[in-house]
Design a protein around this motif. Structure first.
Motif, PDB file in Angstrom:
ATOM      1  N   PHE A  64     172.019  23.523  39.499  1.00 34.31           N
ATOM      2  CA  PHE A  64     173.032  24.554  39.706  1.00 34.31           C
ATOM      3  C   PHE A  64     173.378  24.700  41.183  1.00 34.31           C
ATOM      4  CE2 PHE A  64     174.437  28.884  40.566  1.00 34.31           C
ATOM      5  CZ  PHE A  64     175.599  28.887  39.800  1.00 34.31           C
ATOM      6  N   ILE A 110     175.812  22.196  41.954  1.00 36.61           N
ATOM      7  CA  ILE A 110     177.134  22.568  41.430  1.00 36.61           C
ATOM      8  C   ILE A 110     177.884  23.445  42.430  1.00 36.61           C
ATOM      9  CG2 ILE A 110     178.292  23.989  39.667  1.00 36.61           C
ATOM     10  CD1 ILE A 110     176.122  23.002  37.683  1.00 36.61           C
ATOM     11  N   TYR A 166     184.143  23.704  42.210  1.00 33.69           N
ATOM     12  CA  TYR A 166     183.480  24.979  41.932  1.00 33.69           C
ATOM     13  C   TYR A 166     183.784  25.973  43.054  1.00 33.69           C
ATOM     14  CZ  TYR A 166     180.033  28.162  39.984  1.00 33.69           C
ATOM     15  OH  TYR A 166     179.421  29.254  39.408  1.00 33.69           O
ATOM     16  N   TYR A 214     183.842  23.957  35.665  1.00 30.27           N
ATOM     17  CA  TYR A 214     182.693  23.899  34.756  1.00 30.27           C
ATOM     18  C   TYR A 214     182.584  22.544  34.058  1.00 30.27           C
ATOM     19  CZ  TYR A 214     182.548  28.849  35.686  1.00 30.27           C
ATOM     20  OH  TYR A 214     182.473  30.067  36.328  1.00 30.27           O
ATOM     21  N   THR A 257     177.679  19.219  36.372  1.00 26.42           N
ATOM     22  CA  THR A 257     177.568  20.301  35.394  1.00 26.42           C
ATOM     23  C   THR A 257     177.093  19.768  34.052  1.00 26.42           C
ATOM     24  OG1 THR A 257     179.427  21.365  36.524  1.00 26.42           O
ATOM     25  CG2 THR A 257     178.729  22.314  34.439  1.00 26.42           C
TER      26      THR A 257
END
Length: 323
Positions: free
Chosen positions: A45, A48, A54, A203, A210
């Motif tokens: 994460f 990400i 993002y 996403y 992801t």
């Protein structure tokens, strides 16, 4: 820093097994998003958050840089900063430098990741009392002794509140109010509604990070609950659900598949999914309504120049007997 309670870890292991089995037995199948964040998932994460698609992390970080000094002016000094779901705490130093708290209480479900991130934080804040708590903040959390007699500022960045359906989100905000106490402040990030062409790539990134984050749940189930789910027979899916104003993440079967988890057999048809995460997006009025339903009164709100993201400072108001 305080030591972790081994009993807490055992309870989390038991809860993970129960949630996975319950989720796989349900129709439609769904597993709570908090279980995506083991050590590997938490690390993915963080990767990400650096992706070009993002936008939430860099947008919120800009808002924190610009407005945490104002938060400090409003809050005053001598607080305990309590961060719910602290992760790597990359945004935390911005707030800590501004408000100069007496103690910092990071709460996270991943104990190993919590230990690592707070060891790094301690290097930058050697004089700060850091009292980490390994816990699922969806349930009651006992504050460490160092924070029990101090006024509190809750910190809930990343629009994590959007991972919950509205009912659960209100329940969590009420729980935070109970943990922090009347008169406490809460600094919370909320992602706003925007075009699907912006939301979906955030996403479902082109590098597949992801997808690895979502499919890591299969690896965790296989490792920790004795599963034999063939990861190669599944894929990551991200879809915009306009009626619920949310991005949904799913793990989708590519073909009919049979597998075992915790000694129980399961079958999924091609195209059937396991719903793993929601990310609700809010209109400005929705944000304020959600907070007020849980006993928080917004006192300041800041947004970026595009209006993509909100940073809100709210106060825990007294319970009212009547209107």
């Amino acid at each position: 820093m305080t030591d972790f309670d081994a009993g807490t870890t055992g309870a989390l292991d038991s809860a993970f097994r129960a949630d996975v089995l319950r989720g796989l037995q349900s129709h439609p199948r769904a597993i709570p998003a908090r279980w995506l964040y083991d050590h590997a998932g938490s690390g993915l994460f963080e990767d990400i958050t650096d992706l070009p698609e993002y936008y939430p992390t860099r947008t919120e970080r800009g808002l924190l840089d610009a407005h945490c000094p104002e938060v400090a002016e409003i809050a005053g000094t001598g607080h305990a900063v309590v961060e719910f779901g602290s992760g790597s705490s990359v945004k935390t130093p911005i707030l800590l430098r501004a408000v100069k708290p007496a103690v910092y209480v990071p709460i996270d479900i991943s104990g190993e990741f919590l230990r690592e991130s707070n060891a790094e934080l301690a290097k930058d804040f050697p004089d700060l009392d850091i009292a980490p708590v390994e816990a699922d903040f969806m349930h009651p959390v006992e504050m460490p002794e160092a924070a029990q007699k101090l006024p509190r500022i809750g910190f809930f960045p990343g629009s994590t509140i959007g991972n919950m359906v509205p009912r659960t989100g209100v329940d969590l905000l009420r729980r935070m109010r109970e943990n922090l106490g009347e008169g406490a402040l809460l600094l919370i990030g909320m992602d706003r509604v925007k075009d699907e062409e912006i939301l979906v790539p955030a996403y479902d990134d082109s590098a597949g990070v992801t997808a690895d984050f979502n499919l890591n749940l299969i690896d965790r189930i296989n490792r920790e609950i004795g599963g034999d789910i063939p990861r190669e027979k599944f894929r990551h899916r991200a879809v915009w659900n306009a009626s619920h104003s949310r991005i949904e993440m799913h793990i989708e079967a590519l073909e009919p598949v049979d597998f075992t988890v915790g000694g129980e057999r399961f079958h999924m048809e091609a195209g059937e999914t396991i719903h793993t995460e929601n990310s609700h997006k809010f209109a400005p009025r929705d944000q304020r309504l959600l907070l007020r339903a849980a006993g928080w009164e917004p006192i300041r709100e800041w947004t970026d120049e595009k209006g993509w993201f909100s940073l809100i400072l709210a106060e825990a108001t007294p319970q009212r007997f009547a209107p």
